[in-house]
Design a protein around this motif. Structure first.
Motif, PDB file in Angstrom:
ATOM      1  N   GLY A 192     -47.394   9.320  -3.852  1.00  0.00           N
ATOM      2  CA  GLY A 192     -48.540   8.481  -3.517  1.00  0.00           C
ATOM      3  C   GLY A 192     -48.775   7.435  -4.581  1.00  0.00           C
ATOM      4  N   GLU A 193     -49.909   6.798  -4.480  1.00  0.00           N
ATOM      5  CA  GLU A 193     -50.305   5.803  -5.486  1.00  0.00           C
ATOM      6  C   GLU A 193     -50.608   6.514  -6.800  1.00  0.00           C
ATOM      7  OE1 GLU A 193     -50.160   2.643  -5.227  1.00  0.00           O
ATOM      8  OE2 GLU A 193     -50.218   2.214  -3.095  1.00  0.00           O
ATOM      9  N   PRO A 194     -50.402   5.847  -7.896  1.00  0.00           N
ATOM     10  CA  PRO A 194     -49.898   4.481  -7.989  1.00  0.00           C
ATOM     11  C   PRO A 194     -48.376   4.431  -8.061  1.00  0.00           C
ATOM     12  CG  PRO A 194     -50.588   5.191 -10.159  1.00  0.00           C
ATOM     13  CD  PRO A 194     -50.881   6.332  -9.208  1.00  0.00           C
ATOM     14  N   ALA A 195     -47.853   3.316  -7.609  1.00  0.00           N
ATOM     15  CA  ALA A 195     -46.469   2.959  -7.866  1.00  0.00           C
ATOM     16  C   ALA A 195     -46.453   2.271  -9.232  1.00  0.00           C
ATOM     17  CB  ALA A 195     -45.967   2.001  -6.794  1.00  0.00           C
ATOM     18  N   PRO A 196     -45.292   2.074  -9.813  1.00  0.00           N
ATOM     19  CA  PRO A 196     -45.252   1.290 -11.050  1.00  0.00           C
ATOM     20  C   PRO A 196     -45.879  -0.091 -10.835  1.00  0.00           C
ATOM     21  CG  PRO A 196     -43.123   2.326 -10.638  1.00  0.00           C
ATOM     22  CD  PRO A 196     -43.958   2.547  -9.418  1.00  0.00           C
ATOM     23  N   ASP A 197     -46.685  -0.533 -11.807  1.00  0.00           N
ATOM     24  CA  ASP A 197     -47.253  -1.880 -11.702  1.00  0.00           C
ATOM     25  C   ASP A 197     -46.124  -2.899 -11.880  1.00  0.00           C
ATOM     26  OD1 ASP A 197     -46.787  -2.355 -14.499  1.00  0.00           O
ATOM     27  OD2 ASP A 197     -48.728  -1.495 -14.981  1.00  0.00           O
ATOM     28  N   GLU A 198     -46.439  -4.152 -11.677  1.00  0.00           N
ATOM     29  CA  GLU A 198     -45.404  -5.192 -11.672  1.00  0.00           C
ATOM     30  C   GLU A 198     -44.608  -5.236 -12.976  1.00  0.00           C
ATOM     31  OE1 GLU A 198     -43.159  -7.708  -9.523  1.00  0.00           O
ATOM     32  OE2 GLU A 198     -44.879  -6.601  -8.771  1.00  0.00           O
ATOM     33  N   ALA A 199     -45.283  -5.165 -14.113  1.00  0.00           N
ATOM     34  CA  ALA A 199     -44.581  -5.226 -15.402  1.00  0.00           C
ATOM     35  C   ALA A 199     -43.689  -4.004 -15.592  1.00  0.00           C
ATOM     36  CB  ALA A 199     -45.585  -5.347 -16.553  1.00  0.00           C
ATOM     37  N   THR A 200     -44.202  -2.835 -15.248  1.00  0.00           N
ATOM     38  CA  THR A 200     -43.422  -1.602 -15.396  1.00  0.00           C
ATOM     39  C   THR A 200     -42.241  -1.610 -14.436  1.00  0.00           C
ATOM     40  OG1 THR A 200     -45.427  -0.426 -16.052  1.00  0.00           O
ATOM     41  CG2 THR A 200     -43.562   0.922 -15.347  1.00  0.00           C
ATOM     42  N   LEU A 201     -42.461  -2.053 -13.204  1.00  0.00           N
ATOM     43  CA  LEU A 201     -41.372  -2.123 -12.238  1.00  0.00           C
ATOM     44  C   LEU A 201     -40.282  -3.072 -12.724  1.00  0.00           C
ATOM     45  CD1 LEU A 201     -40.167  -1.353  -9.488  1.00  0.00           C
ATOM     46  CD2 LEU A 201     -41.425  -3.303  -8.514  1.00  0.00           C
ATOM     47  N   HIS A 202     -40.678  -4.211 -13.245  1.00  0.00           N
ATOM     48  CA  HIS A 202     -39.713  -5.173 -13.770  1.00  0.00           C
ATOM     49  C   HIS A 202     -38.884  -4.527 -14.887  1.00  0.00           C
ATOM     50  CE1 HIS A 202     -38.161  -9.219 -14.510  1.00  0.00           C
ATOM     51  NE2 HIS A 202     -38.223  -8.908 -15.788  1.00  0.00           N
ATOM     52  N   GLU A 203     -39.558  -3.844 -15.788  1.00  0.00           N
ATOM     53  CA  GLU A 203     -38.867  -3.173 -16.892  1.00  0.00           C
ATOM     54  C   GLU A 203     -37.923  -2.087 -16.366  1.00  0.00           C
ATOM     55  OE1 GLU A 203     -40.052  -1.207 -21.185  1.00  0.00           O
ATOM     56  OE2 GLU A 203     -41.517  -1.110 -19.557  1.00  0.00           O
ATOM     57  N   LEU A 204     -38.388  -1.310 -15.405  1.00  0.00           N
ATOM     58  CA  LEU A 204     -37.568  -0.259 -14.807  1.00  0.00           C
ATOM     59  C   LEU A 204     -36.322  -0.843 -14.150  1.00  0.00           C
ATOM     60  CD1 LEU A 204     -36.949   2.589 -13.648  1.00  0.00           C
ATOM     61  CD2 LEU A 204     -38.624   2.098 -11.849  1.00  0.00           C
ATOM     62  N   LEU A 205     -36.496  -1.881 -13.353  1.00  0.00           N
ATOM     63  CA  LEU A 205     -35.351  -2.456 -12.647  1.00  0.00           C
ATOM     64  C   LEU A 205     -34.402  -3.192 -13.583  1.00  0.00           C
ATOM     65  CD1 LEU A 205     -37.097  -3.631  -9.347  1.00  0.00           C
ATOM     66  CD2 LEU A 205     -35.868  -1.479  -9.810  1.00  0.00           C
ATOM     67  N   GLU A 206     -34.938  -3.832 -14.615  1.00  0.00           N
ATOM     68  CA  GLU A 206     -34.063  -4.462 -15.628  1.00  0.00           C
ATOM     69  C   GLU A 206     -33.163  -3.412 -16.274  1.00  0.00           C
ATOM     70  OE1 GLU A 206     -33.373  -7.481 -16.976  1.00  0.00           O
ATOM     71  OE2 GLU A 206     -34.718  -8.655 -15.703  1.00  0.00           O
ATOM     72  N   ALA A 207     -33.738  -2.245 -16.565  1.00  0.00           N
ATOM     73  CA  ALA A 207     -32.939  -1.163 -17.157  1.00  0.00           C
ATOM     74  C   ALA A 207     -31.958  -0.599 -16.129  1.00  0.00           C
ATOM     75  CB  ALA A 207     -33.857  -0.063 -17.687  1.00  0.00           C
ATOM     76  N   ALA A 208     -32.395  -0.475 -14.875  1.00  0.00           N
ATOM     77  CA  ALA A 208     -31.572   0.155 -13.837  1.00  0.00           C
ATOM     78  C   ALA A 208     -30.311  -0.632 -13.517  1.00  0.00           C
ATOM     79  CB  ALA A 208     -32.405   0.349 -12.566  1.00  0.00           C
ATOM     80  N   ILE A 209     -30.337  -1.945 -13.699  1.00  0.00           N
ATOM     81  CA  ILE A 209     -29.156  -2.745 -13.357  1.00  0.00           C
ATOM     82  C   ILE A 209     -28.131  -2.799 -14.490  1.00  0.00           C
ATOM     83  CG2 ILE A 209     -30.378  -4.085 -11.606  1.00  0.00           C
ATOM     84  CD1 ILE A 209     -30.543  -6.410 -13.625  1.00  0.00           C
ATOM     85  N   ARG A 210     -28.386  -2.089 -15.574  1.00  0.00           N
ATOM     86  CA  ARG A 210     -27.415  -1.996 -16.670  1.00  0.00           C
ATOM     87  C   ARG A 210     -26.425  -0.878 -16.334  1.00  0.00           C
ATOM     88  NH1 ARG A 210     -28.631  -4.325 -21.628  1.00  0.00           N
ATOM     89  NH2 ARG A 210     -27.406  -2.680 -22.609  1.00  0.00           N
ATOM     90  N   VAL A 211     -25.462  -1.204 -15.496  1.00  0.00           N
ATOM     91  CA  VAL A 211     -24.537  -0.194 -14.972  1.00  0.00           C
ATOM     92  C   VAL A 211     -23.096  -0.612 -15.223  1.00  0.00           C
ATOM     93  CG1 VAL A 211     -26.149   0.539 -13.168  1.00  0.00           C
ATOM     94  CG2 VAL A 211     -24.504  -1.272 -12.669  1.00  0.00           C
ATOM     95  N   PRO A 212     -22.165   0.344 -15.127  1.00  0.00           N
ATOM     96  CA  PRO A 212     -20.752  -0.034 -15.172  1.00  0.00           C
ATOM     97  C   PRO A 212     -20.465  -1.023 -14.039  1.00  0.00           C
ATOM     98  CG  PRO A 212     -21.000   2.350 -15.366  1.00  0.00           C
ATOM     99  CD  PRO A 212     -22.352   1.796 -15.012  1.00  0.00           C
ATOM    100  N   ASP A 213     -19.749  -2.072 -14.354  1.00  0.00           N
ATOM    101  CA  ASP A 213     -19.502  -3.134 -13.376  1.00  0.00           C
ATOM    102  C   ASP A 213     -18.140  -3.751 -13.676  1.00  0.00           C
ATOM    103  OD1 ASP A 213     -19.491  -5.327 -11.701  1.00  0.00           O
ATOM    104  OD2 ASP A 213     -21.236  -6.292 -12.610  1.00  0.00           O
ATOM    105  N   HIS A 214     -17.088  -3.094 -13.217  1.00  0.00           N
ATOM    106  CA  HIS A 214     -15.721  -3.555 -13.410  1.00  0.00           C
ATOM    107  C   HIS A 214     -15.582  -4.960 -12.821  1.00  0.00           C
ATOM    108  CE1 HIS A 214     -11.160  -2.687 -12.622  1.00  0.00           C
ATOM    109  NE2 HIS A 214     -11.350  -3.606 -13.550  1.00  0.00           N
TER     110      HIS A 214
END
Length: 189
Positions: free
Chosen positions: A20-42
């Motif tokens: 349920g609520e709350p979801a990550p706020d905009e700043a936290t979501l941005h930080e989460l997704l910035e970290a999440a896209i740091r993946v192996p990428d041949h």
């Protein structure tokens, strides 16, 4: 830098119905997704992208998915149609993780899909690390081309999963995990 494996040892999914609520706020979501896209990428192809489903948009998405289901399977029960309609309504935020496959690349498509899959997994790990709950779901809609068109996907794109994010509304016990001894072997020449 000391590293603690407790995050990996404790991470578990929280069913979307229990988010349920709350979801990550905009700043936290941005930080989460910035970290999440740091993946192996041949090949540095960046074979993934993200689509946010939130608020009224996720409700409309669920209704349209149910319409596609009903059109494709007119005999589907009302209960199953309702499940499809409501599937995206529980968690306050859903991130669709999309694989963008480059068929002309020397990087095999499976590696491109795995790279996108690690983005979804990183969102799960990051959400848990930040004190949120998450669940990675697919279902038939993740593999349906009409749903892909609804999301605006190109022919070379496909849904890897829908990551539902929010705050756990109840304690969720961890599930039984496999024994490492049943999974690990050593190759010998």
């Amino acid at each position: 830098m000391p590293f603690d494996l407790s995050l990996l040892q404790q991470r578990h999914s929280v069913p979307s119905r229990q988010l349920g609520e709350p979801a990550p706020d905009e700043a936290t979501l941005h930080e989460l997704l910035e970290a999440a896209i740091r993946v192996p990428d041949h090949g540095k192809l960046v074979p993934f992208r993200l689509i946010r489903l939130q608020g009224e948009a996720k409700l409309v998405f669920g209704r349209r998915v149910a319409e596609i289901a009903q059109k494709n399977q007119p005999e589907m029960s009302d209960a199953k149609l309702e499940k499809d309609r409501l599937r995206y309504t529980f968690a306050p935020l859903v991130i669709a993780v999309i694989a963008r496959l480059d068929a002309l690349s020397k990087v095999p498509e499976i590696e491109q899909k795995l790279s996108a899959g690690t983005v979804a997994h990183n969102i799960l790990l990051g959400a848990f690390a930040l004190g949120y709950g998450a669940q990675w779901l697919t279902g038939w809609a993740a593999y349906d081309r009409e749903v892909a068109a609804l999301l605006g996907l190109a022919d070379n794109e496909q849904v890897i999963g829908f990551v539902h994010l929010g705050t756990p509304q109840t304690d969720v016990p961890d599930r039984d995990r496999p024994a490492l001894g049943d999974l690990l072997s050593s190759w010998t020449p």
